[in-house]
Design a protein around this motif. Structure first.
Motif, mmCIF file in Angstrom:
data_model
loop_
_atom_site.group_PDB
_atom_site.id
_atom_site.type_symbol
_atom_site.label_atom_id
_atom_site.label_comp_id
_atom_site.label_asym_id
_atom_site.label_seq_id
_atom_site.Cartn_x
_atom_site.Cartn_y
_atom_site.Cartn_z
ATOM 1 N N LYS A 24 50.312 30.139 -94.562
ATOM 2 C CA LYS A 24 49.147 29.130 -94.057
ATOM 3 C C LYS A 24 49.215 28.269 -94.816
ATOM 4 C CE LYS A 24 44.846 30.234 -95.100
ATOM 5 N NZ LYS A 24 43.532 30.654 -94.973
ATOM 6 N N PRO A 25 49.162 28.115 -96.130
ATOM 7 C CA PRO A 25 49.057 26.815 -96.937
ATOM 8 C C PRO A 25 50.075 25.816 -96.489
ATOM 9 C CG PRO A 25 49.832 28.517 -98.548
ATOM 10 C CD PRO A 25 49.507 29.311 -97.199
ATOM 11 N N TYR A 26 51.099 26.243 -96.195
ATOM 12 C CA TYR A 26 52.402 25.388 -95.946
ATOM 13 C C TYR A 26 52.273 24.972 -94.497
ATOM 14 C CZ TYR A 26 54.397 26.689 -100.463
ATOM 15 O OH TYR A 26 54.404 26.831 -101.513
ATOM 16 N N GLU A 27 51.794 25.632 -93.792
ATOM 17 C CA GLU A 27 51.395 25.293 -92.151
ATOM 18 C C GLU A 27 50.323 23.909 -92.461
ATOM 19 O OE1 GLU A 27 52.478 29.026 -89.633
ATOM 20 O OE2 GLU A 27 50.360 28.893 -90.616
ATOM 21 N N VAL A 28 49.051 24.191 -93.249
ATOM 22 C CA VAL A 28 48.248 23.209 -93.265
ATOM 23 C C VAL A 28 48.748 21.898 -93.687
ATOM 24 C CG1 VAL A 28 46.221 22.532 -94.570
ATOM 25 C CG2 VAL A 28 46.626 25.009 -93.650
ATOM 26 N N MET A 29 49.645 21.712 -94.754
ATOM 27 C CA MET A 29 50.211 20.596 -95.089
ATOM 28 C C MET A 29 51.176 20.153 -93.971
ATOM 29 S SD MET A 29 50.475 18.064 -97.221
ATOM 30 C CE MET A 29 49.432 18.232 -98.462
ATOM 31 N N ARG A 30 51.893 21.058 -93.566
ATOM 32 C CA ARG A 30 52.820 20.529 -92.364
ATOM 33 C C ARG A 30 52.161 19.985 -91.263
ATOM 34 N NH1 ARG A 30 54.469 24.043 -88.319
ATOM 35 N NH2 ARG A 30 52.352 24.629 -88.280
ATOM 36 N N ASN A 31 51.014 20.335 -91.081
ATOM 37 C CA ASN A 31 50.066 19.755 -89.827
ATOM 38 C C ASN A 31 49.522 18.259 -90.252
ATOM 39 O OD1 ASN A 31 50.474 21.893 -88.334
ATOM 40 N ND2 ASN A 31 48.457 22.800 -88.839
ATOM 41 N N ALA A 32 49.471 18.171 -91.638
ATOM 42 C CA ALA A 32 48.863 16.973 -92.048
ATOM 43 C C ALA A 32 50.021 15.855 -92.071
ATOM 44 C CB ALA A 32 48.164 17.146 -93.476
ATOM 45 N N LEU A 33 51.177 16.400 -92.382
ATOM 46 C CA LEU A 33 52.428 15.422 -92.649
ATOM 47 C C LEU A 33 52.843 14.978 -91.178
ATOM 48 C CD1 LEU A 33 54.515 17.258 -95.341
ATOM 49 C CD2 LEU A 33 53.360 15.239 -95.581
ATOM 50 N N ARG A 34 52.590 15.995 -90.481
ATOM 51 C CA ARG A 34 53.039 15.796 -88.861
ATOM 52 C C ARG A 34 52.083 14.587 -88.251
ATOM 53 N NH1 ARG A 34 57.244 15.617 -85.376
ATOM 54 N NH2 ARG A 34 58.070 17.634 -85.029
ATOM 55 N N GLN A 35 50.909 14.204 -88.671
ATOM 56 C CA GLN A 35 50.080 13.245 -88.375
ATOM 57 C C GLN A 35 50.193 11.928 -88.787
ATOM 58 O OE1 GLN A 35 45.885 14.612 -87.409
ATOM 59 N NE2 GLN A 35 46.617 16.630 -88.071
ATOM 60 N N GLN A 36 51.407 11.849 -89.820
ATOM 61 C CA GLN A 36 51.391 10.693 -90.453
ATOM 62 C C GLN A 36 52.736 9.816 -89.560
ATOM 63 O OE1 GLN A 36 49.477 9.953 -92.906
ATOM 64 N NE2 GLN A 36 48.590 12.164 -92.655
ATOM 65 N N ASN A 37 52.409 8.504 -89.677
ATOM 66 C CA ASN A 37 53.536 7.671 -88.991
ATOM 67 C C ASN A 37 54.398 7.463 -90.186
ATOM 68 O OD1 ASN A 37 54.639 6.049 -87.149
ATOM 69 N ND2 ASN A 37 53.617 4.253 -87.739
ATOM 70 N N ARG A 38 55.113 8.474 -90.763
ATOM 71 C CA ARG A 38 56.125 8.324 -91.613
ATOM 72 C C ARG A 38 56.739 9.552 -91.997
ATOM 73 N NH1 ARG A 38 57.187 4.367 -95.286
ATOM 74 N NH2 ARG A 38 58.502 5.156 -96.880
ATOM 75 N N ASP A 39 58.239 9.335 -91.957
ATOM 76 C CA ASP A 39 59.020 10.615 -92.282
ATOM 77 C C ASP A 39 59.037 10.825 -93.731
ATOM 78 O OD1 ASP A 39 59.586 10.622 -89.758
ATOM 79 O OD2 ASP A 39 61.649 9.491 -90.076
ATOM 80 N N ILE A 40 58.240 12.228 -93.973
ATOM 81 C CA ILE A 40 58.283 12.744 -95.419
ATOM 82 C C ILE A 40 59.053 13.884 -95.520
ATOM 83 C CG2 ILE A 40 56.848 13.637 -97.350
ATOM 84 C CD1 ILE A 40 54.698 11.611 -96.492
ATOM 85 N N TYR A 41 59.991 14.185 -96.223
ATOM 86 C CA TYR A 41 60.705 15.354 -96.595
ATOM 87 C C TYR A 41 59.826 16.441 -97.281
ATOM 88 C CZ TYR A 41 64.858 18.212 -98.681
ATOM 89 O OH TYR A 41 65.728 19.011 -98.770
ATOM 90 N N TYR A 42 60.018 17.514 -96.749
ATOM 91 C CA TYR A 42 59.043 18.559 -97.134
ATOM 92 C C TYR A 42 59.751 19.900 -98.032
ATOM 93 C CZ TYR A 42 54.787 21.730 -96.311
ATOM 94 O OH TYR A 42 53.489 22.548 -96.320
#
Length: 493
Positions: free
Chosen positions: A265-283
């Motif tokens: 779950k915690p990795y999915e929460v941050m995944r969802n937050a990163l997905r909403q950014q207009n920037r590619d961020i290596y996870y």
């Protein structure tokens, strides 16, 4: 990442000060030939980005400076700085954009095809760069980061594909701002300017956090502030996020749900937050391989995931991490990589007191060879400004690095697991094979490797990758004398 105890730190400092002459004798172990002054394009032949995200890619090229860069079929929306080799811009349409890169200097020119793939996947080859932890630990600051980045440039590592400059733990302010956003502490007075400067050099900027309330070093984590933090990272121009489990363990236990879904779950929460950014961020997922992360890391859009606990700069630690990689090859590939942790070559220390790595020269060759065969992320953990010629030679051998950056993304498989040696084989995108022959003994060992045992042809042409030297054709088998804890790294075709 776990905090190294003061006792161990004192032990390391005392032990390695008494044996620091090791670094004075390493030049004789250099195998990589001196670099050519003629221009040569290095690094991966492919790069991935999402539609609409800002693109920053530096063409890695070695040779006598100045070098002039040119690109055929550069897509509209992108521009090239012909003096630095930095490609930047935005592409909104999905697709594979194939172009031809050329570098020229007074001694000649070199060209190579290159593909920019706009789609849903990042990290089409493993990340290459530097992380502050194994060197500076919690004592990291802006000056040390900038000095490391400048050394990466000055020592020519950027010309061989090393681009990420990642701040690990220790950058966070003691408290959040009134609106809940996070700020850097006094050690990083202007983190946005640092990011801008790195980007102006063609480098990428990485940062660190935890899904818990606190990081492993006791600084602020991202718990219940994931979207705010992801947005802040975007505003700062962050390109890489290391997300370390740390104190989330207390949240996980308090919730009382020990299911795999709760662990993810915690990795999915941050995944969802990163997905909403207009920037590619290596996870980058960091949770020490718990709950078989390699089986689900790609589902949460992790670009890499730690497969073990923290590495230390000794043979036993290296062997322990090595032993856990054998069954993991099915889970690695473009966009999602097994991560056996950072590199332990050069001067490390996890704080202000640095020492020469505890690995012998042969063990360092084994370390780099194995990580490249595994298609592992390559993150330098030493003080780059104090890097000696031997360490530079380890990290600038383009034929070895090419194994790690091969576009097929196949992780090597262990084909022979002998009592005192191992053989690992990696199939490359051109149909050739890279082979690592590893001696586990404390003394030299003569080894005879049958091609049949590796599923290869009766006769194979062999090239020594560290020495960049053709050895000729070998029928039925290959005989080699391997140094203690060392490796023979070859390509066969």
């Amino acid at each position: 990442m776990r905090i190294v105890s003061s006792f161990l730190m004192i032990f390391f400092v005392c032990f390695f000060e008494s044996g620091k002459a090791q670094s004075d004798t390493l030049d004789k172990y250099i195998l990589t030939p001196s670099p050519s002054f003629k221009p040569h394009i290095n690094g991966a032949a492919i790069f991935g980005a999402r539609p609409g995200s800002p693109i920053l890619y530096k063409v890695a090229a070695s040779g006598q400076k100045p070098i002039h860069y040119s690109v055929k079929r550069l897509p509209a929306g992108l521009s090239l700085n012909e003096n630095t080799g930095i490609i930047s811009g935005v592409l909104n349409k999905k697709g594979s954009y194939r172009m031809e890169l050329t570098v020229t200097n007074s001694l000649g020119k070199n060209s190579r095809s290159f593909t920019l793939k706009i789609g849903d996947q990042l990290a089409l080859t493993p990340a290459m760069g530097w992380n502050s932890w194994n060197c500076w630990g919690l004592s990291v600051n802006e000056d040390k980061v900038k000095e490391s980045a400048q050394a990466l440039i000055d020592k020519g590592l950027v010309d061989h594909g090393w681009t990420y400059i990642n701040i690990d733990d220790g950058w966070e302010a003691a408290n959040r701002n009134a609106d809940g956003t996070i700020s850097p502490n006094e050690k990083f007075p202007d983190i946005k300017s640092l990011s801008d400067w790195l980007h102006s050099q063609g480098l990428k900027f990485g940062i660190y956090s935890s899904p818990g309330t606190r990081t492993c070093g006791g600084f602020l984590g991202s718990y219940k502030h994931e979207m705010q933090d992801a947005t802040t990272y975007t505003n700062w121009g962050v390109d890489y996020l290391k997300y370390d489990w740390c104190s989330y363990d207390s949240v996980y236990k308090a919730e009382g749900d020990t299911s795999l879904a709760a662990f993810k779950k915690p990795y999915e929460v941050m995944r969802n937050a990163l997905r909403q950014q207009n920037r590619d961020i290596y996870y980058s997922l960091c949770q020490y391989g718990w709950r078989d992360v390699w089986k689900w890391g790609a589902e949460v859009e992790g670009n890499s995931w730690r497969t073990t606990g923290d590495i230390e700069d000794n043979w036993e630690s290296l062997k322990a991490i090595w032993s856990r990689q054998t069954p993991l090859y099915p889970y690695a590939g473009p966009g999602h990589w097994n991560d056996p942790d950072m590199l332990i070559v050069g001067k490390v220390g996890w704080g202000d007191q640095l020492h020469q790595t505890g690995l012998t020269a042969d063990e360092q060759y084994t370390h780099i060879s194995l990580w490249c065969l595994l298609s592992a992320p390559l993150l330098i953990g030493c003080d780059i400004s104090k890097m000696d010629k031997f360490t530079v030679s380890l990290l600038t051998n383009d034929e070895v690095l090419a194994l790690d950056q091969d576009i097929a993304g196949n992780q090597a498989q262990q084909k022979i697991n002998g009592k005192d040696y191992q053989v690992w084989v990696k199939k490359l995108s051109d149909g050739k094979h890279a082979i690592g022959i590893f001696n586990l003994l404390d003394n030299k060992k003569e080894l005879s490797i049958n091609w049949d045992d590796l599923g290869l042809s009766k006769t194979e042409h062999v090239r020594d990758l560290w020495r960049q030297k053709d050895l000729g054709k070998f029928k039925n088998k290959f005989d080699v004398n391997v140094d203690p804890h060392g490796v023979s790294l070859i390509k066969v075709f």
